[in-house]
Write an enzyme that holds these catalytic residues in place. Structure first.
Site, short mmCIF file in Angstrom:
data_model
loop_
_atom_site.label_atom_id
_atom_site.label_comp_id
_atom_site.label_asym_id
_atom_site.label_seq_id
_atom_site.Cartn_x
_atom_site.Cartn_y
_atom_site.Cartn_z
N GLY A 45 55.21 77.90 124.56
CA GLY A 45 54.03 78.36 125.30
C GLY A 45 53.33 79.44 124.49
O GLY A 45 53.97 80.18 123.75
N GLN A 50 47.56 86.22 122.47
CA GLN A 50 48.65 86.47 121.51
C GLN A 50 48.20 86.28 120.06
O GLN A 50 48.87 86.76 119.14
CB GLN A 50 49.85 85.54 121.80
N CYS A 95 59.54 85.34 124.45
CA CYS A 95 58.10 85.35 124.15
C CYS A 95 57.89 85.60 122.67
O CYS A 95 58.53 86.47 122.07
CB CYS A 95 57.44 86.47 124.97
N LEU A 96 56.97 84.84 122.09
CA LEU A 96 56.71 85.00 120.65
C LEU A 96 56.16 86.39 120.32
O LEU A 96 56.24 86.83 119.18
CB LEU A 96 55.71 83.92 120.18
N HIS A 137 54.38 82.61 133.19
CA HIS A 137 54.60 83.52 132.06
C HIS A 137 53.31 83.65 131.24
O HIS A 137 52.87 84.76 130.92
CB HIS A 137 55.74 83.00 131.16
N GLU A 138 52.68 82.51 130.94
CA GLU A 138 51.47 82.54 130.09
C GLU A 138 50.29 83.15 130.84
O GLU A 138 49.47 83.87 130.26
CB GLU A 138 51.12 81.13 129.60
N HIS A 141 50.08 86.81 130.55
CA HIS A 141 49.43 87.26 129.30
C HIS A 141 47.92 87.40 129.51
O HIS A 141 47.30 88.32 128.97
CB HIS A 141 49.66 86.24 128.17
C1 LIG Z 1 63.50 85.55 116.83
C2 LIG Z 1 62.48 84.87 117.67
O1 LIG Z 1 61.29 84.96 117.53
O2 LIG Z 1 62.98 84.08 118.68
C3 LIG Z 1 62.08 83.46 119.50
C4 LIG Z 1 61.77 83.99 120.76
C5 LIG Z 1 60.92 83.29 121.63
C6 LIG Z 1 60.37 82.08 121.21
C7 LIG Z 1 59.47 81.32 122.08
C8 LIG Z 1 59.18 81.71 123.33
C9 LIG Z 1 58.20 80.92 124.12
O3 LIG Z 1 57.69 79.92 123.68
N1 LIG Z 1 57.92 81.42 125.35
C10 LIG Z 1 56.93 80.76 126.17
C11 LIG Z 1 57.01 81.30 127.58
C12 LIG Z 1 58.18 80.76 128.31
C13 LIG Z 1 59.30 81.54 128.49
C14 LIG Z 1 60.39 81.04 129.20
C15 LIG Z 1 60.36 79.78 129.75
C16 LIG Z 1 59.23 79.00 129.57
C17 LIG Z 1 58.14 79.50 128.83
C18 LIG Z 1 60.65 81.56 119.94
C19 LIG Z 1 61.48 82.28 119.09
O4 LIG Z 1 61.65 81.88 117.81
C20 LIG Z 1 62.67 81.00 117.55
C21 LIG Z 1 62.81 80.62 116.10
O5 LIG Z 1 63.35 80.56 118.45
CO LIG Z 2 54.78 85.15 126.12
#
Ligand SMILES: CC(=O)Oc1ccc(/C=C/C(=O)NCCc2ccccc2)cc1OC(C)=O
Ligand SMILES: [Co+2]
Length: 171
Positions: A45, A50, A95-96, A137-138, A141
């Site tokens: 997401g 962001q 969250c990114l 969540h989004e 933001h």
């Molecule tokens: C070290 C680091 O950056 O870890 C991360 C943390 C979050 C994310 C992505 C989070 C994400 O897409 N969140 C969208 C919102 C959401 C949160 C929970 C459930 C549904 C939607 C990716 C990461 O990177 C890796 C390689 O996994």
């Molecule tokens: Co986020």
């Protein structure tokens, strides 16, 4: 192209985003850049703020049963409005913009969402489970809020301590 993702505590992440008026080529380019960036960073997401664009635009692309993130499952959600919500559910979110930190957040279990697509066509859909969580969540933001603001006082203290340590170590 892949854009820089702003990271907490960047103040731009606290801005309130505004509705899209023109469903034009620049909006389509924004959506395409957001998608490339989200996929490159392994996110599911992403909200436009962001990458520093204060518009009510968000992407969600969940992984399917085989663990694949397919573009056919991509939701491009513009000017979203939650018209109904009910239930309560807890999920460990990430969250990114807060890389490497995850914590439990409570949100509504089901939502009915009204939104526009990239052509300006309005849709109304009901979501539950991970899709409902991701939308909420989004949408936070879009109001300048990060999931870490929903943590309990003690969990927030734990986060701030961890985050300072990481920043001091220069990550
Ligand atoms: C070290 C680091 O950056 O870890 C991360 C943390 C979050 C994310 C992505 C989070 C994400 O897409 N969140 C969208 C919102 C959401 C949160 C929970 C459930 C549904 C939607 C990716 C990461 O990177 C890796 C390689 O996994
Ligand atoms: Co986020």
């Amino acid at each position: 192209m892949i854009r820089e993702i702003l990271v907490y505590p960047n103040k731009i992440l606290r801005e309130i985003s505004r509705d899209v008026i023109h469903f034009d080529l620049s909006l389509h380019e924004l959506l395409d850049d957001m998608y490339e960036t989200m996929v490159a960073k392994e996110g599911i997401g992403l909200a436009a703020i962001q990458i520093g664009v204060p518009l009510n635009v968000l992407l969600i692309n969940l992984v399917d049963e085989q663990g694949l993130q397919k573009k056919e499952n991509l939701y491009e959600i513009i000017n979203p409005l939650i018209v109904e919500k009910d239930g309560s559910t807890v999920y460990q979110e990430g969250c990114l913009s807060v890389p490497g930190y995850y914590d439990e957040v409570t949100r509504a279990e089901h939502i009915k969402l009204r939104f526009h697509d990239r052509m300006g066509v309005m849709h109304e859909e009901e979501f539950s489970e991970l899709m409902a969580i991701a939308v909420q969540h989004e949408m936070d933001h879009l109001k300048g809020h990060l999931f870490i603001e929903k943590l309990s006082y003690l969990k927030r203290k734990k986060f701030e301590k961890e985050w300072k340590k990481k920043y001091k170590a220069g990550k």
